[in-house]
Design a protein around this motif. Structure first.
Motif, PDB file in Angstrom:
ATOM      1  N   PRO A 179       0.821  -1.205   0.000  1.00 38.62           N
ATOM      2  CA  PRO A 179       0.000   0.000   0.000  1.00 38.62           C
ATOM      3  C   PRO A 179       0.862   1.265   0.000  1.00 38.62           C
ATOM      4  CG  PRO A 179       0.296  -0.717   2.243  1.00 38.62           C
ATOM      5  CD  PRO A 179       1.179  -1.612   1.366  1.00 38.62           C
ATOM      6  N   GLU A 180       0.246   2.367  -0.362  1.00 37.05           N
ATOM      7  CA  GLU A 180       0.904   3.655  -0.126  1.00 37.05           C
ATOM      8  C   GLU A 180       0.904   3.906   1.377  1.00 37.05           C
ATOM      9  OE1 GLU A 180       0.587   8.417  -1.264  1.00 37.05           O
ATOM     10  OE2 GLU A 180      -0.978   7.024  -1.923  1.00 37.05           O
ATOM     11  N   TYR A 181       2.025   4.407   1.880  1.00 39.23           N
ATOM     12  CA  TYR A 181       2.099   4.709   3.313  1.00 39.23           C
ATOM     13  C   TYR A 181       3.120   5.806   3.542  1.00 39.23           C
ATOM     14  CZ  TYR A 181       2.569   4.011   8.397  1.00 39.23           C
ATOM     15  OH  TYR A 181       2.586   4.188   9.759  1.00 39.23           O
ATOM     16  N   ASN A 182       2.669   6.866   4.148  1.00 37.27           N
ATOM     17  CA  ASN A 182       3.545   7.969   4.515  1.00 37.27           C
ATOM     18  C   ASN A 182       2.831   8.829   5.550  1.00 37.27           C
ATOM     19  OD1 ASN A 182       1.901   9.962   2.970  1.00 37.27           O
ATOM     20  ND2 ASN A 182       2.688   8.813   1.209  1.00 37.27           N
ATOM     21  N   LEU A 183       3.458   9.887   5.962  1.00 37.28           N
ATOM     22  CA  LEU A 183       2.899  10.755   6.999  1.00 37.28           C
ATOM     23  C   LEU A 183       1.573  11.397   6.601  1.00 37.28           C
ATOM     24  CD1 LEU A 183       6.184  12.412   8.255  1.00 37.28           C
ATOM     25  CD2 LEU A 183       4.452  11.387   9.750  1.00 37.28           C
ATOM     26  N   ARG A 186      -2.321   7.246   5.829  1.00 40.33           N
ATOM     27  CA  ARG A 186      -2.084   6.287   6.907  1.00 40.33           C
ATOM     28  C   ARG A 186      -3.252   5.355   7.214  1.00 40.33           C
ATOM     29  NH1 ARG A 186       0.046  10.281  11.595  1.00 40.33           N
ATOM     30  NH2 ARG A 186       0.145   8.316  12.740  1.00 40.33           N
ATOM     31  N   HIS A 187      -4.438   5.618   6.714  1.00 36.89           N
ATOM     32  CA  HIS A 187      -5.629   4.904   7.182  1.00 36.89           C
ATOM     33  C   HIS A 187      -5.525   3.388   6.990  1.00 36.89           C
ATOM     34  CE1 HIS A 187      -9.770   3.888   8.052  1.00 36.89           C
ATOM     35  NE2 HIS A 187      -9.818   3.235   6.904  1.00 36.89           N
ATOM     36  N   SER A 191      -5.152   1.420  10.407  1.00 34.88           N
ATOM     37  CA  SER A 191      -6.510   1.162  10.882  1.00 34.88           C
ATOM     38  C   SER A 191      -7.157  -0.026  10.160  1.00 34.88           C
ATOM     39  CB  SER A 191      -7.370   2.422  10.700  1.00 34.88           C
ATOM     40  OG  SER A 191      -8.682   2.199  11.158  1.00 34.88           O
ATOM     41  N   GLU A 192      -7.376   0.117   8.865  1.00 28.91           N
ATOM     42  CA  GLU A 192      -8.110  -0.907   8.121  1.00 28.91           C
ATOM     43  C   GLU A 192      -7.444  -2.274   8.155  1.00 28.91           C
ATOM     44  OE1 GLU A 192      -9.353  -1.920   3.497  1.00 28.91           O
ATOM     45  OE2 GLU A 192      -8.967   0.162   4.034  1.00 28.91           O
ATOM     46  N   THR A 320      -2.414  13.525  11.295  1.00 25.76           N
ATOM     47  CA  THR A 320      -3.014  12.623  10.305  1.00 25.76           C
ATOM     48  C   THR A 320      -3.306  11.233  10.860  1.00 25.76           C
ATOM     49  OG1 THR A 320      -0.762  12.078   9.562  1.00 25.76           O
ATOM     50  CG2 THR A 320      -1.968  13.746   8.294  1.00 25.76           C
ATOM     51  N   LYS A 321      -3.099  11.025  12.156  1.00 23.63           N
ATOM     52  CA  LYS A 321      -3.295   9.693  12.720  1.00 23.63           C
ATOM     53  C   LYS A 321      -4.760   9.283  12.612  1.00 23.63           C
ATOM     54  CE  LYS A 321      -2.090   6.903  16.747  1.00 23.63           C
ATOM     55  NZ  LYS A 321      -1.385   6.901  18.046  1.00 23.63           N
ATOM     56  N   PRO A 322      -5.034   8.126  11.981  1.00 22.23           N
ATOM     57  CA  PRO A 322      -6.438   7.686  11.853  1.00 22.23           C
ATOM     58  C   PRO A 322      -7.003   7.191  13.171  1.00 22.23           C
ATOM     59  CG  PRO A 322      -4.967   6.006  10.969  1.00 22.23           C
ATOM     60  CD  PRO A 322      -4.106   7.178  11.336  1.00 22.23           C
ATOM     61  N   LYS A 323      -8.287   7.316  13.304  1.00 19.40           N
ATOM     62  CA  LYS A 323      -8.954   6.817  14.515  1.00 19.40           C
ATOM     63  C   LYS A 323      -9.017   5.309  14.433  1.00 19.40           C
ATOM     64  CE  LYS A 323     -13.185   7.657  17.221  1.00 19.40           C
ATOM     65  NZ  LYS A 323     -12.870   6.593  18.113  1.00 19.40           N
TER      66      LYS A 323
END
Length: 329
Positions: A179-183, A186-187, A191-192, A320-323
């Protein structure tokens, strides 16, 4: 360089890796590619990523020829490619049994290799039953054309369905997601995908740690993208318009004091942040210059500096931290 298991598998991949997206075939040819690849190896990188769609297959040809001319021992490196977009015909794309098998054979021919270590389904294919895709990927592995298979940009639900099919048919499920992942994105990772790490041992080889270069700090609101950057390329203008917005660029500026405090560059901070996630097996980096690779590889030394206090400072800037779902706490 540190080496981590690719998910729950026994395959060891370098914590930082190199991908051919954008560069090979679009910006670089074999001579330049050899210099970049050798610089990666000199820094302990053993994992190199590609795809049938990169530069319409030219990226695979360049990587294969460069590795051949460098004289590397095949077993010393981990090579991956991805199948989905193979051409203009109706059966040249997607994840049908026909395209997976024909696309894999075509990739191996371009790479001039007998096998790849990991083969990915580059996107989910809603027009093909997942069972057909799972069976086809296992066929590829049974033929010895790949050792492991994974997914890229699939949803947690789709990966779960693939594993359910694999369990039912006593076949191999996907061991890795890309997946794409950076600052700024992030979801999925934070999370998912949370249930996937424990349920199926999924590892991650993440891409775009610098958010297509946005987190490198080389872009500003006051000037056009530098000529030697991807956002200066015609086919990346739309992405540039979506990415280079005031809110994002202000966050990047906010990270500069943290990087300065740690005596590191912004790219090193951003890459190290991705690599510090325990679910990330390898962070795929990109570079057009040897000097960029040398700088990126120093991110390995930054990871220990990312203390809880530093991570909190970073979070306060990017926000940007996801819940996390309550059930995954």
């Amino acid at each position: 360089m540190q080496y981590k298991n690719l998910g729950r598998s026994g395959l060891k991949v370098s914590q930082l890796s190199y991908g051919a997206w954008v560069t090979f075939g679009n910006q670089l040819d074999v001579k330049e590619a050899k210099n970049l690849l050798q610089c990666c190896r000199d820094h302990g990188v053993n994992f190199f990523d590609n795809a049938e769609v990169y530069a319409n297959g030219r990226a695979e040809e360049i990587m294969g020829q460069a590795i051949r001319e460098l004289g590397w021992k095949r077993s010393d490196v981990v090579i991956s490619t991805k199948i989905f977009w193979g051409g203009p015909g109706p059966n040249d794309k997607g994840l049908s049994r026909k395209h997976i098998i024909e696309g894999t054979k075509a990739s191996l021919k371009r790479l001039d290799m007998e096998y790849v270590d990991v083969i990915y389904c580059h996107r989910p294919d809603v027009s093909t039953p997942i069972e057909e895709t799972v069976r086809a990927m296992n066929y590829v592995i049974d033929k010895g054309w790949a050792y492991y298979w994974g997914t890229s940009e699939w949803s947690a639900q789709q990966i779960t369905e693939a594993w359910a099919v694999a369990h039912r048919l006593d076949l191999l499920g996907p061991i890795v997601e890309q997946p794409e992942y950076n600052l700024l994105s992030r979801h999925k990772v934070e999370s998912e995908f949370l249930p996937l790490y424990s349920n199926y041992g999924i590892g991650l080889t993440t891409w775009s740690p610098l958010a297509s270069g946005v987190l490198s700090g080389k872009y500003s609101l006051d000037s056009s993208p530098p000529a030697d950057t991807r956002f200066a390329l015609d086919n990346y203008k739309n992405l540039a318009n979506r990415s280079l917005v005031e809110d994002v660029l202000r966050k990047v500026e906010g990270l500069r004091p943290i990087a300065k405090e740690l005596d590191v560059s912004l790219p090193q901070l951003a890459i190290a942040w991705c690599a510090s996630n325990p679910n990330v097996s390898s962070v795929i980096t990109g570079a057009t210059k040897v000097s960029q690779i040398r700088e990126n590889m120093k991110a390995i030394d930054v990871i220990p500096k990312l203390t809880p206090i530093v991570m909190e400072k970073i979070e306060a800037i990017v926000q940007t931290k996801p819940k996390r779902p309550d059930s995954y706490r």
